[in-house]
Design a protein around this motif. Structure first.
Motif, PDB file in Angstrom:
ATOM      1  N   ILE B 175       8.145   0.673   0.416  1.00 24.23           N
ATOM      2  CA  ILE B 175       7.196   0.348  -0.645  1.00 24.23           C
ATOM      3  C   ILE B 175       7.547   1.055  -1.945  1.00 24.23           C
ATOM      4  CG2 ILE B 175       5.493   2.154  -0.194  1.00 24.23           C
ATOM      5  CD1 ILE B 175       4.720  -1.516  -0.984  1.00 24.23           C
ATOM      6  N   PRO B 193       0.958   1.759  -4.133  1.00 27.11           N
ATOM      7  CA  PRO B 193       1.007   1.024  -5.393  1.00 27.11           C
ATOM      8  C   PRO B 193      -0.220   1.303  -6.238  1.00 27.11           C
ATOM      9  CG  PRO B 193       1.364  -0.445  -3.525  1.00 27.11           C
ATOM     10  CD  PRO B 193       0.896   0.852  -2.978  1.00 27.11           C
ATOM     11  N   SER B 346       4.294  -0.749   5.698  1.00 27.34           N
ATOM     12  CA  SER B 346       3.039  -0.861   4.942  1.00 27.34           C
ATOM     13  C   SER B 346       2.617   0.540   4.530  1.00 27.34           C
ATOM     14  CB  SER B 346       1.957  -1.476   5.831  1.00 27.34           C
ATOM     15  OG  SER B 346       0.692  -1.280   5.235  1.00 27.34           O
ATOM     16  N   CYS B 347       2.156   0.663   3.307  1.00 24.38           N
ATOM     17  CA  CYS B 347       1.819   2.010   2.856  1.00 24.38           C
ATOM     18  C   CYS B 347       0.518   2.501   3.464  1.00 24.38           C
ATOM     19  CB  CYS B 347       1.725   2.049   1.329  1.00 24.38           C
ATOM     20  SG  CYS B 347       0.221   1.319   0.670  1.00 24.38           S
ATOM     21  N   GLY B 348      -0.311   1.569   3.932  1.00 23.74           N
ATOM     22  CA  GLY B 348      -1.569   1.983   4.545  1.00 23.74           C
ATOM     23  C   GLY B 348      -2.734   2.007   3.590  1.00 23.74           C
ATOM     24  N   TRP B 349      -2.544   1.464   2.406  1.00 23.73           N
ATOM     25  CA  TRP B 349      -3.625   1.530   1.408  1.00 23.73           C
ATOM     26  C   TRP B 349      -4.649   0.419   1.622  1.00 23.73           C
ATOM     27  CZ3 TRP B 349      -5.929   4.514  -1.970  1.00 23.73           C
ATOM     28  CH2 TRP B 349      -6.602   3.979  -3.070  1.00 23.73           C
ATOM     29  N   CYS B 350      -4.179  -0.824   1.744  1.00 30.59           N
ATOM     30  CA  CYS B 350      -5.184  -1.890   1.845  1.00 30.59           C
ATOM     31  C   CYS B 350      -5.270  -2.452   3.260  1.00 30.59           C
ATOM     32  CB  CYS B 350      -4.949  -2.956   0.776  1.00 30.59           C
ATOM     33  SG  CYS B 350      -3.581  -4.064   1.062  1.00 30.59           S
ATOM     34  N   CYS B 353      -3.061  -5.636   5.011  1.00 27.37           N
ATOM     35  CA  CYS B 353      -1.667  -5.308   5.264  1.00 27.37           C
ATOM     36  C   CYS B 353      -1.563  -4.243   6.343  1.00 27.37           C
ATOM     37  CB  CYS B 353      -1.047  -4.833   3.955  1.00 27.37           C
ATOM     38  SG  CYS B 353       0.606  -4.162   4.071  1.00 27.37           S
ATOM     39  N   ARG B 354      -2.350  -3.181   6.191  1.00 30.70           N
ATOM     40  CA  ARG B 354      -2.275  -2.051   7.112  1.00 30.70           C
ATOM     41  C   ARG B 354      -2.587  -2.462   8.541  1.00 30.70           C
ATOM     42  NH1 ARG B 354      -6.233   0.905   5.016  1.00 30.70           N
ATOM     43  NH2 ARG B 354      -7.690  -0.153   6.376  1.00 30.70           N
ATOM     44  N   THR B 393      -4.059  -9.121  -0.864  1.00 29.50           N
ATOM     45  CA  THR B 393      -3.688  -7.742  -0.574  1.00 29.50           C
ATOM     46  C   THR B 393      -3.427  -7.059  -1.902  1.00 29.50           C
ATOM     47  OG1 THR B 393      -1.423  -8.480  -0.307  1.00 29.50           O
ATOM     48  CG2 THR B 393      -2.713  -8.166   1.691  1.00 29.50           C
ATOM     49  N   PHE B 394      -3.321  -5.751  -1.850  1.00 29.96           N
ATOM     50  CA  PHE B 394      -3.234  -4.996  -3.096  1.00 29.96           C
ATOM     51  C   PHE B 394      -1.914  -5.256  -3.817  1.00 29.96           C
ATOM     52  CE2 PHE B 394      -2.759  -1.352  -5.833  1.00 29.96           C
ATOM     53  CZ  PHE B 394      -4.048  -1.161  -6.302  1.00 29.96           C
ATOM     54  N   CYS B 395      -0.834  -5.360  -3.038  1.00 36.32           N
ATOM     55  CA  CYS B 395       0.459  -5.587  -3.694  1.00 36.32           C
ATOM     56  C   CYS B 395       1.189  -6.701  -2.991  1.00 36.32           C
ATOM     57  CB  CYS B 395       1.289  -4.299  -3.730  1.00 36.32           C
ATOM     58  SG  CYS B 395       2.133  -3.923  -2.186  1.00 36.32           S
ATOM     59  N   HIS B 397       3.637  -6.628  -0.948  1.00 38.89           N
ATOM     60  CA  HIS B 397       4.305  -6.325   0.315  1.00 38.89           C
ATOM     61  C   HIS B 397       3.891  -7.304   1.414  1.00 38.89           C
ATOM     62  CE1 HIS B 397       6.084  -3.699   3.437  1.00 38.89           C
ATOM     63  NE2 HIS B 397       4.994  -3.936   4.132  1.00 38.89           N
ATOM     64  N   ALA B 398       2.586  -7.463   1.587  1.00 40.97           N
ATOM     65  CA  ALA B 398       2.117  -8.320   2.674  1.00 40.97           C
ATOM     66  C   ALA B 398       2.465  -9.793   2.439  1.00 40.97           C
ATOM     67  CB  ALA B 398       0.618  -8.113   2.893  1.00 40.97           C
TER      68      ALA B 398
HETATM   69  S1  SF4 Z   1      -0.174  -4.827   0.620  1.00 37.74           S
HETATM   70 FE1  SF4 Z   1       0.732  -3.199  -0.551  1.00 37.74          FE
HETATM   71  S2  SF4 Z   1      -0.995  -1.847  -1.010  1.00 37.74           S
HETATM   72 FE2  SF4 Z   1      -1.632  -3.074   0.666  1.00 37.74          FE
HETATM   73  S3  SF4 Z   1      -1.188  -1.678   2.416  1.00 37.74           S
HETATM   74 FE3  SF4 Z   1       0.497  -3.208   2.070  1.00 37.74          FE
HETATM   75  S4  SF4 Z   1       1.956  -2.043   0.971  1.00 37.74           S
HETATM   76 FE4  SF4 Z   1       0.012  -0.956   0.746  1.00 37.74          FE
END
Ligand code: SF4
Ligand SMILES: Cc1cc2nc3c(=O)[nH]c(=O)nc-3n(C[C@H](O)[C@H](O)[C@H](O)COP(=O)(O)O)c2cc1C
Ligand code: FES
Lengths: 163, 431, 917
Positions: B175, B193, B346-350, B353-354, B393-395, B397-398
Motif C-alpha cells: 500500500i 492512505p 490491505s492496510c487494515g484501515w477500511c 477491504c480489511r 473503499t477508502f482507496c 487497493h480493494a
Molecule cells: S481499501 Fe485502501 S484504505 Fe481500505 S483497508 Fe484497503 S488498503 Fe486500506
C-alpha cells in the motif's frame, strides 16, 4: 513516560539521532532507525524498540505500531540467514509451491520458522520484481532467480557455510 | 537500440554497472537539466510535459503535466515542496522500475531535477522498496556522485535553484505505493492512505505541497525536455506519447521486459518479444498490467497497449507488465494467489477491504481444497460487486484486488463450477 | 442554511456540516462507527454509505460516505436506496466476520452501538463459515477491561486517546485484518482520559472495569443526572445505580462544559459512596468510643451540648450549597466558617471577585476550545482541573482549523485538518514551577516559582497596558519572555488567561486577572478562567464566612461550646498541633459527613450524611455555574442530606438556646423540601437568587407525570428483594425532585436538560443516542441548558470598570542555601480527597515522593525534611529536569494540607534501607 537505560551501542545511537536530525520531525526516521537496529541485531527486541522510541521522542507503543505494520521489520529473532521465497503470482505460476515444499523438507521447518541450528529462517515474501526470472527468492540481500531444487540445495549449502 | 527509439533504456547495458556521471553525460545525459535550468522557466517545463501527453507510468495513468499544474506556484525558496519518486514497485508481476533503477539511476536523478524544477520543489525523495538492495546501492552512489558534481545541492548550475535527493528505504507494504499512503509512510507513521482532498499537491508530506511520480514517468522527462514534446508524441503508436516498458512473465519462452513504442499490440509483445508460449503450453488468459488489472483472453491479443485501448478491452494498462496464465495452470489457483496477496497487503484501515478480502481468499481456498459450495460463487460475485467500485473503499487497493476476481468469475465460469462439482481443483496435480 | 433532499424529503440544515450529521439532525437513522462528533470524520468504517445523485436526471447515483461528504445546496441523497442498503448491511457483515457472538455475556450488551447498528442495517444471517481470528487481551490497569476479539477496527479509540486526549501509550499495531488496538506490552493506560474509551468504543473492547465487578445491564439501572464532585470544573455526569448501590458513572453531555468526555478521577472517583468508610448511623462518643445510637438520642445529646456555650459551624467547599447555607442559618453568619484557612479563602474570594468584575469573558470549557492564544499562569491544570486541560489541548488546534479554513477543507475532515495543521504551532504558553501533562500541547513552557510566575504575569499585563504597574528588577530574560507572550496574546482574537489556587498565591491570581483585563480593553472576548480546588469552592467563596484561623482563635479563648462541622475533614486544612489544640479547647464536636474522616473518632456526635448520589443539591463550579445533582440511590434511614441533619439539629434546640444564636435567623425548621431551602437561600443571599433555575423544582411535571429514572425495560423491581420478602415494595420517593424512582413516568428527548436521567431513543440504546437529544450535533440539548450561570460575561460593561486594588508584586525569588521552598504538587490521583476513597483511583495513585531539581546537589534516594508541626518526614526522591533552583515539590495532602504550602523546609539526605549508595 519512564526513561529507559540505553543498551544500544553509542555509535548506533548517534547514527539514529543523525537520521532523526535529517527529518523535519524525528518520527520521520522511525523506519530507517528500526532498519538500522535490525541490520545490527537481525531483529528488533522490545528493549531496543523502547530505546529507539526514546531517541525519536515517540512512545514505544506508537513505534511498535510501525514495527508491526511493515513486513520487513522483524519483532522476533531470525536465523543467521533469511530466505524470503516469493509467493506472488508470477513465481506461483512458475512453480514456487514445489520449491517451498522442497525447502520445507530440506530445512525441516515451515515458512515463518527458523532451523533449530539458528542458521536459516524461511519467510514468504511478496513479488520481488524478478518475475522474468521466476521463481525467485531473496537470500539476505542477494536476489536469486530461475530457481529449481538443485539451485536451492546449492544455495542452502553455501548459506550454511557462511557465518 | 538507440536513444532515438529507446530513450529510456539506450544507456543500459545488461549485467554491466550503470553509467557514471561522465559516461552519462557523454551519452547525452544532463542536456535536459542544463537546458531547463539555464533557459527554461518552470512553467515552460510544465508546458512541454503537458504537450508531450506524458501519462503517469505508475498505474493510474494520470496526465503528468496536469498533475503538476495543481502545485501552488511559489518559488522553491518561498514554500516547502517535495518531489517524490515512487520506486515502491510492489505490484506482483511488475519488474520495470527495477530495470531503470539498476541500469541508469542518473537518468532518474535528472528526471527528478527536472520535475522538481518545474514545480519548484526543493526537496526530493526516492521512495524505494526495501527488497531492492542492488537498486539502493546504485542509487545511493548515483545521488552521491551527482551531488559531488554539483547536479544536486545549493544553487545548481548557478541557476538559483536548489534541490537535493534523500533516499528512503521502505520496509515492505504494497500500500506504500499508493501515493497518499506513501506520504504517510514518509512521515514515519503507519502507512494508511489519506483522503483526497486535500490533494498532495496542496497538502502532502508534513502538510507541504508534494508531487509523487513513478520512476518510469520521471525517467521520461530528460528526453522530453531535450528532444521536445512533438518528438516524444511521435514515439507512440496511438494516442499516447513516448515509449513504455512492457514486460511479460509466466510460461513464455523469453520472459522479460522491453522498451517499445507505447501502443504496441499485445500480440506483438508476447509473440515477438517474449517468444510466444513455452512448448506444450498455450495461452489461456493474461493480466495485461500487473496483479490489479482485469483478465483478458486471447480474443484481446490485438489490443494496442495504450491507456485507452486496454480500457476499452475491459482492463487497464496498469504497469504494462503482463502476466500470462497458461492452459495447464488453474485460474482459480491463480486468483487465490492474487487475493491472498491483496488480503495480506490491505492496510487494515477500511472495513470492506480489511475484512472482505480475507473472506474472498478463504472462499477461493475452499474451492481449491474441495470444500466449496455453490453459494460461494454468489458470495464471490457479491464481493466483486461491493468492493469493486471505487469510492466504496477508502482507496483503490480493494477495487484493484477485485479486477482479476470479477473478470475471472466471468472468464473462468466453467472452472469455478468444476471446482464445486468435482470437489476440488481438477488441475491441481496436472501442472 | 442549505436545503437538501433526503429520500424525497426536503430538509434544511447548516452549511458547514457533512451529510451524516445532516441526516442525523434530520432525524434519520443512518448507521456509522468511525465518525464521532468530537473527533470528526475519517471515512474508515464505510458504514455511513448513502446514495448521492448528481442532478435531477441522475437515476443511478453514486455511493458516497456521508461522513466524508459536505452537504451542499440542492444535493439529493438516499438512505433507502437498495444498493446503499445492501452495502451498509455488507459492512456490518464484514465486521461480524471476526466478532464473537458473545452479546449475552458482553458488558456492552444492551447499550452497544454495534448491536444498534446491526439491527439498523438489518444484517441477521451469518454467511461466513470460516474460523474467526482471535487476539490476546492486555491488562490495561484498574480502569478498563480489554477484549480485543470484539474489535471492529473503527479506529475511534486511538483517535480519541492519541489525537484528542494526547495519550501516547495506546496504538494501532499489526496490519490487514490483524490490526490490534492496544499497547506494545501490557500495562496501565496513563492518560487522564482513558476511561472515556468505554464510551468511545462502539462495542465491548474497552469496558469499565470497576463497573464489571458489580455489573448490571444498562436497562436495569436507575439513572440520575449528577455533577462531578472531584474538582471545581463541574462536569455533568450520570450516576447509575441498582439495588440502591451505585454501579458506575458516565459522562452526561453538557455542550458548554464537559461535552463528550470526563477525566478518570471523575469517572472512577465515585467509589467512596460504597466504601467501608461510609457512615451509616449516628454515633455518640461514650467512654472514648464512638457508639451507634438512635437518631432521637443523638438529638437529645445535641440538645444537652448547647449549655456548654456558643455554637460555631464549619462548612466546606465540598459540601452542597444547601448544606452550607442551612448551617449558616443555624449558627448565624458571625459563627459560620467556610472551613478554609485564611490563605485558601483569600484566594477563593479573590478569584470570585476578579471573575465577577472581569470586563471580558468568563469562558466555558467549550469557549476555551476555540481560544486562539492561551496563557496558563502558575497552575498545573492537568492535575487540578483535568477536563479544563483537555479543553486547552483542543485550543492548541485552533491554528490548524484556521489553516484548514483557508484551504477550504471542512473542519470535520479530521485527518486532513491534522495534516494541513501539522506544521502550525499552537499559541499555548505554560508558566509553572514543574512540568505538567499539558506541556506537550504547548508552544512554549516556562519554569518559574509562583512568585516569579506572578511577576512575569504582571510584566505581561504591563506590556499590554502601560498604565498597569511595572515590575521592578525584571531580568532581561524575563522581560523578553513577557514581551513574547504579550505579543502573542495581544494579537489574538480570543485570548485566554488561566490561573488558579494551586499554589495559594493571591499574587498569581491578581496577575492573571490583570493580563485578562488589559486584553479586554481591546478584545472583548479576552477570557479569564481561575481554577478552584473543590466542587463548591466557588459557592463557598460567594457565600463567605470566617476563616478557620478565627475559629481557632475563638476556640483558644474558650469561646466555643459546640462546633458543628459539615462535610469537612479539618486535617486537610489545619496542621496536627492545631487539631490537637482545637480538640482540647472545644467541649463538643458534632460531625456531619457521609464518610468517616480523620476526626470521626474524636467527635462527640457523628451524623451520617447522604453522599452526592443520594440526595438533591446544588454546586457552583469555578466558572460560576450553579448545577443541580439528583439522587440515584435512596439511602437507608437515618442517612439523609446534611441540610436535613442541620434542620434536625435546629429542631432539637431547646428554647433556652435561642438567645445565644443570632437574632434574625431564618427559621429552618419549617423547610419542607429542597425548593424551600433554595427559596430561603435566594432571599437571604441575593447573589444566589438565580440558582432556583438551575433545574426545575420538585413540583415539575412532564405531560402531567413525574420523570422516570428507570427504563421501561427495567426488570426485577418486585423480585429484587424477594430473598427478603415477596411482598410488593412501593418504590421509594424523594420530596426534593420531580423524579419517580421507578420506570413509571415521562421521558422524552426534549425533556429539561437538567433532568435527563440517561440517553436512550428508539433504535439507539448506546450512548450514541445522544444525537437524538441535541438541537444539533455538538450543540445544546433539546431540553435547553442544564444549570445556570451566575457570573455574567463582560461584567460592568456599560458602567465603569471596577478599579483593581494595587497589586502586591512579590520580590523575585532567591534560592536559599540552607532551606528549600516546598510547593504543593497536586496530582491527578492522590491529592483529591474523595476519589482517594475509591479503590480503583487509589490503585492509580503513586506513593508520595519529593521532586527536586535534577541539576541540584541531591543524589540521595531518600530525603528527610523537617516540616513545622509534622516532625521529620522521609520520602523517596525523584529528580526532575528543569525545576527552578531552591524548590522542592511535595504532594499536596499526602504529607501536609495543600494550603499549608508554600513553606520553607530544611532537607537532609537519608540512606534508605537497602540503598547501596
Ligand atoms: S481499501 Fe485502501 S484504505 Fe481500505 S483497508 Fe484497503 S488498503 Fe486500506
Ligand atoms: C494500492 C496501490 C498501489 C500502488 N503502487 C504503486 C507503486 O508501487 N508504484 C507506483 O509508481 N505507483 C503505485 N501506485 C500508483 C500511485 O498511487 C500513484 O498514482 C503514482 O505513483 C503516481 O505516479 P504517476 O502519475 O507518475 O503514475 C499504486 C496505487 C495503488 C492504489
Ligand atoms: S462513519 Fe462514515 S465512514 Fe465511518
Amino acid at each position: 513516560m519512564l526513561t529507559v537505560e540505553y543498551t544500544l551501542p553509542a555509535e548506533l545511537r548517534a547514527d539514529i539521532l543523525a537520521l532523526a536530525q535529517e527529518e523535519l520531525h524525528p518520527q520521520g526516521a522511525s523506519v530507517a532507525a528500526l532498519q538500522l537496529v535490525q541490520s545490527h541485531f537481525r531483529w528488533i527486541s522490545s528493549q531496543h524498540l523502547q530505546e529507539v522510541a526514546q531517541l525519536l521522542d515517540m512512545s514505544p507503543d506508537a513505534l511498535d505500531g510501525i514495527a508491526t505494520y511493515f513486513n520487513l521489520l522483524f519483532r522476533q529473532p531470525v536465523g543467521r540467514h533469511v530466505i524470503m521465497l516469493c509467493d506472488s503470482v508470477s513465481c506461483w505460476l512458475m512453480g514456487r509451491d514445489r520449491l517451498c515444499a522442497h525447502l520445507r523438507q530440506t530445512l525441516g521447518i515451515h515458512p515463518g520458522e527458523t532451523t533449530p541450528d539458528g542458521a536459516i529462517t524461511l519467510l514468504p515474501t511478496v513479488c520481488l520484481g524478478h518475475c522474468d526470472h521466476a521463481p525467485a527468492l531473496l537470500a539476505d540481500e542477494t536476489l536469486h532467480g530461475d530457481l529449481d531444487t538443485d539451485a536451492l540445495d546449492r544455495l542452502i549449502g553455501s548459506l550454511r557455510e557462511t557465518p | 537500440m538507440t536513444a532515438a527509439t529507446h530513450p529510456l533504456t539506450a544507456m543500459i547495458t545488461p549485467a554491466a554497472p550503470p553509467p557514471d556521471c561522465a559516461a552519462y553525460e557523454q551519452a547525452g545525459g544532463w542536456q535536459a537539466a542544463r537546458k531547463a535550468l539555464k533557459i527554461l522557466a518552470p512553467a515552460e517545463v510544465i508546458d512541454m510535459v503537458t504537450r508531450s501527453k506524458l501519462r503517469g507510468r505508475g498505474g493510474a495513468g494520470f496526465a503528468t503535466g496536469q498533475k503538476w499544474s495543481f502545485v501552488p506556484k511559489n518559488a522553491a525558496s518561498e514554500r516547502r515542496k517535495y518531489l517524490v519518486a515512487n520506486a515502491d514497485e510492489m505490484e506482483p508481476g511488475t519488474f520495470k522500475d527495477r530495470w531503470l533503477l539498476e541500469g541508469n539511476p542518473l537518468q532518474l536523478v535528472e528526471g527528478m531535477i527536472l520535475a522538481a524544477y518545474a514545480i519548484q520543489a526543493g526537496h526530493g525523495i526516492v521512495f524505494l522498496r526495501g527488497e531492492y538492495h542492488l537498486p539502493r546501492k546504485r542509487l545511493t552512489d548515483a545521488i552521491e556522485e551527482a551531488r559531488q558534481k554539483g547536479w544536486l545541492g545549493e544553487n545548481i548550475l548557478g541557476s538559483g535553484f536548489s534541490f537535493d535527493i534523500h533516499l528512503h528505504s521502505s520496509a515492505g507494504r504494497y500500500i506504500c505505493g499508493e501515493e497518499t499512503a506513501l506520504i504517510t509512510a514518509l512521515e514515519g507513521k503507519r502507512a494508511t492512505p489519506r483522503s483526497k482532498p486535500p490533494f498532495p499537491q496542496f497538502s502532502g508530506l508534513w502538510g507541504a505541497s508534494t508531487v509523487v511520480n513513478n520512476v518510469e514517468t520521471l525517467c521520461n522527462l530528460p528526453h522530453i525536455v531535450t528532444n521536445g514534446p512533438e518528438w516524444f508524441l511521435s514515439l507512440g503508436m496511438g494516442a499516447d506519447g513516448g515509449t513504455k516498458l512492457y514486460g511479460v512473465s509466466g510460461r513464455v519462452r523469453r520472459p522479460g521486459a522491453w522498451e517499445l513504442p507505447i501502443g504496441t499490440p499485445l500480440r506483438q509483445i508476447i509473440e515477438d518479444h517474449a517468444g510466444g508460449m513455452l512448448p506444450g503450453y498455450s495461452l489461456r488468459a493474461l493480466l495485461p498490467g500487473g496483479a490489479s488489472t482485469a483478465f483478458l483472453d486471447e480474443s484481446a491479443l490485438d489490443v494496442a497497449m495504450d491507456y485507452g485501448s486496454v480500457e476499452k478491452a475491459g482492463s487497464r494498462l496498469g504497469t504494462g507488465t503482463a502476466i500470462i496464465l497458461d492452459d495447464r495452470t488453474c485460474p482459480i489457483g491463480m486468483i487465490l494467489n492474487l487475493e491472498h496477496f491483496f488480503a495480506q497487503e490491505s492496510c487494515g484501515w477500511c472495513t470492506p477491504c480489511r475484512d472482505g478480502l480475507p473472506w474472498v481468499e478463504r472462499l477461493l481456498g475452499a474451492l481449491e481444497e474441495g470444500t466449496g459450495e455453490s453459494e460461494d460463487l454468489e458470495e464471490l460475485a457479491r464481493h466483486a460487486r461491493m468492493l469493486g467500485t471505487p469510492g466504496r473503499t477508502f482507496c483503490a487497493h480493494a477495487p484493484g484486488a477485485m479486477a482479476p476476481l470479477a473478470s475471472g468469475l466471468k472468464l473462468f465460469a466453467d472452472d469455478f463450477s468444476a471446482h464445486i462439482s468435482q470437489r476440488g481443483c481438477p488441475l491441481r496435480h496436472a501442472a | 442554511m442549505v436545503t437538501f433532499q433526503l429520500d424525497g424529503l426536503q430538509c434544511s440544515t447548516r452549511a458547514d456540516i457533512n451529510l451524516l450529521q445532516a441526516c442525523l439532525e434530520a432525524g434519520a437513522n443512518l448507521p456509522y462507527f468511525c465518525w464521532h462528533p468530537e473527533l470528526g470524520s475519517v471515512g474508515a468504517c464505510r458504514q455511513c454509505a448513502i446514495k448521492q445523485f448528481s442532478g435531477p436526471d441522475d437515476k443511478t447515483g453514486r455511493i458516497v460516505m456521508a461522513c466524508m461528504t459536505p452537504v451542499t445546496e440542492g444535493t439529493r441523497v438516499s438512505i433507502d436506496d437498495a444498493e446503499a442498503k445492501e452495502f451498509r448491511e455488507g459492512v456490518i457483515e464484514w465486521m461480524m466476520v471476526n466478532h464473537p457472538h458473545d452479546c449475552p455475556v458482553c458488558p456492552e450488551g444492551g447499550e452497544c452501538h454495534l448491536q444498534d447498528m446491526t439491527v439498523m442495517t438489518g444484517h441477521n444471517t451469518r454467511r461466513y463459515r470460516f474460523t474467526k481470528r482471535t487476539h490476546r487481551n492486555q491488562d490495561l490497569g484498574p480502569f478498563l477491561n480489554h477484549e480485543m476479539n470484539r474489535c471492529i477496527a473503527c479506529y475511534r479509540c486511538v483517535r480519541f486517546y492519541k489525537d484528542y486526549a494526547g495519550g501516547e501509550d495506546l496504538a494501532v499495531l499489526g496490519a490487514h485484518d490483524n490490526v490490534y488496538f492496544g499497547r506494545s506490552e501490557d500495562g496501565t493506560l496513563e492518560n487522564a482520559f482513558s476511561g472515556n474509551l468505554a464510551e468511545i468504543c462502539p462495542t465491548g473492547v474497552f469496558t469499565d472495569k470497576p463497573f464489571s465487578e458489580t455489573y448490571t445491564r444498562k436497562w436495569d439501572m436507575r439513572g440520575a443526572p449528577s455533577v462531578c464532585v472531584h474538582c471545581g470544573v463541574g462536569c455533568n455526569t450520570f450516576v447509575n445505580a441498582r439495588d440502591e448501590k451505585v454501579r458506575r458513572l458516565l459522562n452526561r453531555y453538557n455542550d458548554e462544559v464537559n461535552r463528550y468526555a470526563l477525566c478518570d478521577r471523575g469517572r472512577f472517583g465515585h467509589g467512596f459512596v460504597n466504601a467501608p468508610s461510609r457512615l451509616h448511623t449516628p454515633l455518640c462518643l461514650s467512654e472514648e468510643q464512638p457508639t451507634p445510637v438512635p437518631t432521637q438520642s443523638a438529638m437529645a445529646q445535641f440538645a444537652r451540648m448547647v449549655a456548654s456555650g456558643p455554637i460555631v459551624g464549619i462548612a466546606s467547599s465540598r459540601a452542597s450549597l444547601e448544606a452550607c447555607f442551612s448551617l449558616q442559618c443555624l449558627v448565624g453568619r458571625e459563627q459560620f466558617s467556610t472551613g478554609q484557612t485564611q490563605q485558601e479563602q483569600t484566594c477563593a474570594e479573590l478569584a470570585y471577585t476578579l471573575l465577577r468584575d472581569h470586563p471580558g469573558s468568563i469562558p466555558t470549557l467549550h469557549d476555551m476550545e476555540s481560544a486562539d492564544a492561551v496563557l496558563v499562569l502558575g497552575e498545573d491544570v492537568s492535575a487540578t482541573a483535568p477536563r479544563l486541560a483537555l479543553a486547552l489541548r483542543q485550543a492548541g488546534r485552533q491554528n490548524s482549523f484556521l489553516a484548514a479554513d483557508a484551504a477550504k477543507v471542512p473542519r470535520w475532515m479530521d485527518a486532513a485538518v491534522r495534516t494541513i495543521g501539522s506544521e502550525t504551532l499552537s499559541s499555548l504558553f505554560i508558566v509553572t514551577p514543574a512540568p505538567t501533562d499539558l506541556d506537550k500541547s504547548a508552544e512554549e513552557t516556562f519554569r518559574a516559582v509562583p512568585d516569579n510566575a506572578a511577576r512575569l504575569g504582571f510584566a505581561i499585563a504591563h506590556q499590554l497596558d502601560p498604565t498597569a504597574p511595572a515590575v521592578p528588577d525584571l531580568t532581561p530574560f524575563e522581560a523578553e519572555q513577557a514581551n513574547r507572550i504579550a505579543t502573542a496574546l495581544g494579537a489574538a482574537k480570543k485570548p485566554l488567561i488561566v490561573s488558579g489556587m494551586q499554589y495559594g498565591s493571591p499574587a498569581l491570581i491578581q496577575a492573571a486577572a490583570r493580563i485578562a483585563r488589559s486584553l479586554a480593553q481591546n478584545t472583548p472576548d479576552a477570557g479569564l478562567s481561575l481554577v478552584m480546588p473543590d466542587c463548591n469552592s466557588m459557592g463557598m467563596a460567594m457565600m463567605g464566612g470566617l476563616p478557620l484561623e478565627t475559629v481557632m482563635m475563638r476556640a483558644r479563648a474558650g469561646a466555643i461550646g459546640t462546633l458543628i462541622i459539615v462535610e469537612n475533614d479539618l486535617t486537610r486544612h489545619l496542621d496536627p498541633p492545631e487539631i490537637v489544640e482545637l480538640l482540647e479547647a472545644v467541649p463538643n464536636i458534632v460531625l456531619i459527613d457521609h464518610t468517616a474522616t480523620a476526626l470521626w473518632q474524636n467527635a462527640n456526635l457523628v451524623l451520617p450524611a447522604a453522599a452526592f448520589t443520594e440526595y438533591a443539591g446544588t454546586l457552583i463550579s469555578q466558572e460560576g455555574r450553579a448545577q443541580r445533582f439528583f439522587p440515584a440511590v435512596f439511602p437507608l434511614s437515618p442517612i439523609q442530606a446534611s441540610w436535613r441533619w442541620v434542620q434536625e439539629l435546629a429542631r432539637a434546640l431547646p428554647p433556652s438556646a435561642e438567645p445565644q444564636l443570632a437574632p434574625h435567623r431564618t427559621d429552618i425548621t419549617a423547610w419542607q423540601n429542597l425548593d424551600d431551602v433554595l427559596a430561603a437561600l435566594g432571599t437571604e443571599i441575593p447573589i444566589f437568587a438565580g440558582i432556583i433555575k438551575a433545574a426545575p423544582d420538585a413540583a415539575y411535571r412532564l405531560n402531567g407525570q413525574k420523570l422516570r429514572s428507570q427504563t421501561y425495560r427495567a426488570s426485577g423491581r418486585t423480585v429484587i428483594r424477594s430473598y427478603i420478602s415477596v411482598r410488593d415494595q412501593p418504590p421509594p420517593t424523594n420530596p426534593d425532585t420531580p423524579f419517580s424512582s421507578s420506570m413509571e413516568g415521562a421521558y422524552q428527548p426534549d425533556m429539561p436538560a437538567a433532568l435527563v436521567p440517561s440517553f436512550h431513543a428508539p433504535a439507539w440504546n448506546s450512548v450514541q443516542a445522544l444525537n437524538r437529544f441535541q438541537q444539533e450535533i455538538g450543540g445544546p440539548l433539546r431540553g435547553g441548558e442544564a444549570g445556570i450561570r451566575l457570573l455574567a460575561n463582560h461584567a460592568l460593561k456599560n458602567g465603569q470598570t471596577e478599579q483593581l486594588p494595587a497589586p502586591d508584586i512579590p520580590p523575585p525569588f532567591t534560592p536559599q542555601s540552607d532551606t528549600v521552598l516546598l510547593l504543593p504538587d497536586v496530582r491527578l490521583f492522590g491529592s483529591e480527597e474523595l476519589s482517594m476513597l475509591s479503590p480503583p483511583v487509589v490503585a492509580r495513585a503513586p506513593p508520595a515522593n519529593l521532586r527536586l531539581p535534577a541539576h541540584g546537589t541531591a543524589t540521595a534516594s531518600h530525603i528527610t525534611f523537617h516540616l513545622e508541626g509534622y516532625g521529620p518526614q522521609t520520602l523517596p526522591v525523584q529528580l526532575v529536569a528543569d525545576l527552578p533552583d531552591g524548590i522542592a515539590l511535595c504532594p499536596a495532602h499526602m504529607v501536609a494540607p495543600a494550603f499549608s504550602f508554600p513553606r520553607l523546609a530544611r532537607l537532609t539526605a537519608t540512606r534508605a534501607e537497602g540503598d547501596g549508595s
